[in-house]
Design an enzyme around this catalytic site. Sequence first.
Site, PDB file in Angstrom:
ATOM      1  CG  HIS A 165     -91.826 -85.573  64.853  1.00  0.00           C
ATOM      2  ND1 HIS A 165     -91.984 -86.556  65.807  1.00  0.00           N
ATOM      3  CD2 HIS A 165     -91.280 -84.514  65.509  1.00  0.00           C
ATOM      4  CE1 HIS A 165     -91.559 -86.122  66.989  1.00  0.00           C
ATOM      5  NE2 HIS A 165     -91.116 -84.885  66.837  1.00  0.00           N
TER       6      HIS A 165
ATOM      7  CD  GLN B 118     -86.304 -84.180  69.159  1.00  0.00           C
ATOM      8  OE1 GLN B 118     -87.386 -84.002  68.606  1.00  0.00           O
ATOM      9  NE2 GLN B 118     -85.935 -83.509  70.234  1.00  0.00           N
TER      10      GLN B 118
ATOM     11  CG  HIS C 265     -96.383 -89.934  64.473  1.00  0.00           C
ATOM     12  ND1 HIS C 265     -97.737 -89.780  64.252  1.00  0.00           N
ATOM     13  CD2 HIS C 265     -95.840 -90.164  63.249  1.00  0.00           C
ATOM     14  CE1 HIS C 265     -97.992 -89.905  62.960  1.00  0.00           C
ATOM     15  NE2 HIS C 265     -96.839 -90.139  62.332  1.00  0.00           N
TER      16      HIS C 265
ATOM     17  CG  HIS D  62     -88.067 -81.008  64.853  1.00  0.00           C
ATOM     18  ND1 HIS D  62     -88.956 -80.268  65.601  1.00  0.00           N
ATOM     19  CD2 HIS D  62     -87.954 -82.218  65.469  1.00  0.00           C
ATOM     20  CE1 HIS D  62     -89.358 -80.998  66.639  1.00  0.00           C
ATOM     21  NE2 HIS D  62     -88.775 -82.177  66.573  1.00  0.00           N
TER      22      HIS D  62
ATOM     23  CG  ASN E  18     -93.454 -76.943  66.007  1.00  0.00           C
ATOM     24  OD1 ASN E  18     -94.097 -77.451  66.912  1.00  0.00           O
ATOM     25  ND2 ASN E  18     -92.160 -77.134  65.855  1.00  0.00           N
TER      26      ASN E  18
END
Length: 234
Positions: free
Chosen positions: A148, A135, A146, A150, A79
Amino acid sequence: PGVDMRAAQLLRAARPRAIDPRRARVLLAASSSADATSASAAMRTSSSSSSANAHKFGPIDILDSQVFCETPLSLGLVNLKPVVPGHVLIISRRVVARFADLTPEETTDLWSLAKRVGTSIEPHFGATSLTYAIQDGPAAGQTVPHVHVHVLPRKPGDFENNDEVYERIEESGEAVGERERAFMGKEVIREQPAKGERLDLDAERVVRTANEMAREARELRALLDASRGTRQAS
């Protein structure tokens, strides 16, 4: 008179010769052609190298050095602005904006990789729990179009209010161009706010350097390789 004639001859001999205009045009054309060929070759080499060593995270180019694991359908990225130590991203290899756009195979692969990464990084970072968060769309806080996930290693008391983690995840959203600036060493340091104080998150963001991200990716790559070897041995 003899001396004057001799001086005139010497002056004519010393005068620089003019280049034939036709020859000058030929030389200039040859030089320009060589320069253009050289520049074109350099651009092709650069473009080929970039495309071979980059992945896409929405509109953002991700270097191989920032990828720590991959499957045919998914990638694990370090990240740019981790909320806690070990905060990583699992993305679909195919660029799709919404969770519903994933195929059943991509959905299974994405969460399987997230699970494998989570179980490896939790003990590595001295954590006791994990937060998995997605999200799905701009209204949900998605900043990069895109899909993803976390993955955050969690420790007791790492946030005063446990739900604050979701606000911090949204605040850590990545903007186009930030990884490129990090690659160039143009990082922005944000000091921790005093209790109850909020920062201007658009103006001040914690951005890691490309070297820091590459170093963590190598560390996590070795960690996952070791954990895979342990599972195969058992």
